[in-house]
Design a protein around this motif. Structure first.
Motif, PDB file in Angstrom:
ATOM      1  N   GLU A  62     -15.137   7.887  -1.049  1.00  8.17           N
ATOM      2  CA  GLU A  62     -14.195   8.466  -0.152  1.00  8.17           C
ATOM      3  C   GLU A  62     -13.771   7.797   0.859  1.00  8.17           C
ATOM      4  O   GLU A  62     -14.097   7.182   1.666  1.00  8.17           O
ATOM      5  N   ILE A  63     -12.086   8.048   0.549  1.00  8.19           N
ATOM      6  CA  ILE A  63     -11.271   6.897   1.605  1.00  8.19           C
ATOM      7  C   ILE A  63     -10.093   7.467   2.228  1.00  8.19           C
ATOM      8  O   ILE A  63      -9.608   8.400   1.394  1.00  8.19           O
ATOM      9  N   THR A  64      -9.827   7.078   3.365  1.00  2.00           N
ATOM     10  CA  THR A  64      -8.507   7.541   3.935  1.00  2.00           C
ATOM     11  C   THR A  64      -7.829   6.460   4.532  1.00  2.00           C
ATOM     12  O   THR A  64      -8.455   5.340   4.898  1.00  2.00           O
ATOM     13  N   ASN A  65      -6.680   6.500   4.745  1.00  2.00           N
ATOM     14  CA  ASN A  65      -5.669   5.495   5.332  1.00  2.00           C
ATOM     15  C   ASN A  65      -4.458   6.313   5.797  1.00  2.00           C
ATOM     16  O   ASN A  65      -4.004   7.308   5.518  1.00  2.00           O
ATOM     17  N   ILE A  66      -3.643   5.414   6.535  1.00  2.00           N
ATOM     18  CA  ILE A  66      -2.228   5.540   6.884  1.00  2.00           C
ATOM     19  C   ILE A  66      -1.542   4.340   6.428  1.00  2.00           C
ATOM     20  O   ILE A  66      -1.764   2.924   6.850  1.00  2.00           O
ATOM     21  N   GLN A  67      -0.880   4.593   5.348  1.00  2.00           N
ATOM     22  CA  GLN A  67       0.011   3.482   4.634  1.00  2.00           C
ATOM     23  C   GLN A  67       1.428   3.397   4.988  1.00  2.00           C
ATOM     24  O   GLN A  67       1.950   4.204   4.794  1.00  2.00           O
ATOM     25  N   LYS A  68       1.732   2.085   5.283  1.00  2.00           N
ATOM     26  CA  LYS A  68       3.080   1.950   5.710  1.00  2.00           C
ATOM     27  C   LYS A  68       3.825   1.885   4.248  1.00  2.00           C
ATOM     28  O   LYS A  68       3.350   1.145   3.329  1.00  2.00           O
ATOM     29  N   CYS A  69       4.915   2.647   3.892  1.00  2.00           N
ATOM     30  CA  CYS A  69       5.443   2.686   2.612  1.00  2.00           C
ATOM     31  C   CYS A  69       7.181   2.259   2.963  1.00  2.00           C
ATOM     32  O   CYS A  69       7.648   2.483   4.187  1.00  2.00           O
ATOM     33  N   LEU A  70       7.744   1.482   1.875  1.00  2.00           N
ATOM     34  CA  LEU A  70       9.078   1.546   2.061  1.00  2.00           C
ATOM     35  C   LEU A  70       9.628   1.933   0.522  1.00  2.00           C
ATOM     36  O   LEU A  70       9.220   1.435  -0.677  1.00  2.00           O
ATOM     37  N   ARG A  71      10.438   2.719   0.465  1.00  2.00           N
ATOM     38  CA  ARG A  71      11.297   3.190  -0.626  1.00  2.00           C
ATOM     39  C   ARG A  71      12.467   2.972  -0.517  1.00  2.00           C
ATOM     40  O   ARG A  71      13.331   3.283   0.239  1.00  2.00           O
ATOM     41  N   THR A  72      13.047   2.726  -1.947  1.00  2.00           N
ATOM     42  CA  THR A  72      14.681   2.782  -1.932  1.00  2.00           C
ATOM     43  C   THR A  72      15.095   3.332  -3.259  1.00  2.00           C
ATOM     44  O   THR A  72      16.454   3.451  -3.465  1.00  2.00           O
ATOM     45  N   VAL A  73      14.257   4.039  -4.122  1.00  2.00           N
ATOM     46  CA  VAL A  73      14.673   4.722  -5.222  1.00  2.00           C
ATOM     47  C   VAL A  73      15.891   5.843  -4.958  1.00  2.00           C
ATOM     48  O   VAL A  73      16.553   6.098  -5.738  1.00  2.00           O
ATOM     49  N   ASP A  74      15.643   6.247  -3.509  1.00  2.00           N
ATOM     50  CA  ASP A  74      16.619   7.393  -3.238  1.00  2.00           C
ATOM     51  C   ASP A  74      17.180   7.199  -2.030  1.00  2.00           C
ATOM     52  O   ASP A  74      17.842   7.895  -1.138  1.00  2.00           O
ATOM     53  N   ILE A  75      17.862   5.876  -2.077  1.00  2.00           N
ATOM     54  CA  ILE A  75      18.390   5.488  -1.001  1.00  2.00           C
ATOM     55  C   ILE A  75      19.910   6.007  -0.813  1.00  2.00           C
ATOM     56  O   ILE A  75      20.092   6.090   0.267  1.00  2.00           O
ATOM     57  N   ASP A  76      20.472   6.584  -1.535  1.00  2.00           N
ATOM     58  CA  ASP A  76      21.796   7.195  -1.428  1.00  2.00           C
ATOM     59  C   ASP A  76      21.520   8.554  -0.635  1.00  2.00           C
ATOM     60  O   ASP A  76      22.442   9.136  -0.133  1.00  2.00           O
TER      61      ASP A  76
END
Length: 174
Positions: A62-76
């Motif tokens: 049982e795990i929790t986190n606050i993950q930093k994310c970077l997405r470019t798939v919807d950059i437009d």
């Protein structure tokens, strides 16, 4: 709705998940380790893939986190009211332990209870994958009104390799 700073929101979320039995792991880096399929960590579950595929996690199931994310798939689309390139994803992961019947009521409690985030339930709408009858039933049992439950074909996550499956999302009507 409870007014919070970003730091207060993060702390409240982690406190809630710890109360439910989860252990916190730190955010993985934005550059994924041992994942040649992508340049950046784009979701909270991406660093969890080895454990979702059967490896034992050193801190438990049982795990929790606050993950930093970077997405470019919807950059437009970046710059509208809902698309960002960098964000933090609040994660809750069960590796072979609890599932929808537990976590869906937890999500509703976290969002609507005055002890936590205190959102007005009338302002919240939930989407789910159309064939996911379990999620639909669990949301109804948690207290979501039928007219606030919306089937959405896009509610299926897939990272290209490894685990995939139906998901559910919660939206606030502004």
């Amino acid at each position: 709705m409870v007014k919070m700073t970003p730091d207060e929101l993060r702390k409240s979320y982690i406190d809630f998940m710890k109360r439910k039995g989860a252990s916190q792991v730190p955010s993985a880096g934005l550059l994924p380790e041992n994942d040649p399929s992508t340049l950046f960590t784009g979701s909270g579950m991406q660093p969890m893939v080895p454990y979702l595929l059967g490896e034992k996690h050193p801190i438990g199931n049982e795990i929790t986190n606050i993950q930093k994310c970077l997405r470019t798939v919807d950059i437009d689309e970046v710059g509208d009211t809902s698309h960002l390139t960098f964000f933090e994803m609040l994660g809750n992961f069960s590796v072979g332990d609890y599932f929808k019947k537990e976590v869906i009521p937890w999500a509703w409690e976290l969002l609507t209870s005055d002890e936590w985030f205190g959102f007005d339930p009338e302002k919240l709408y939930v989407t789910y994958y159309p064939k996911d009858n379990d999620a639909h039933r669990c949301w109804l049992e948690a207290g979501v009104a039928e007219d606030h439950l919306l089937a959405n074909q896009d509610n299926f996550w897939d990272i290209g390799q490894g685990p995939s499956g139906p998901d559910t999302e919660i939206f606030y009507d502004r």
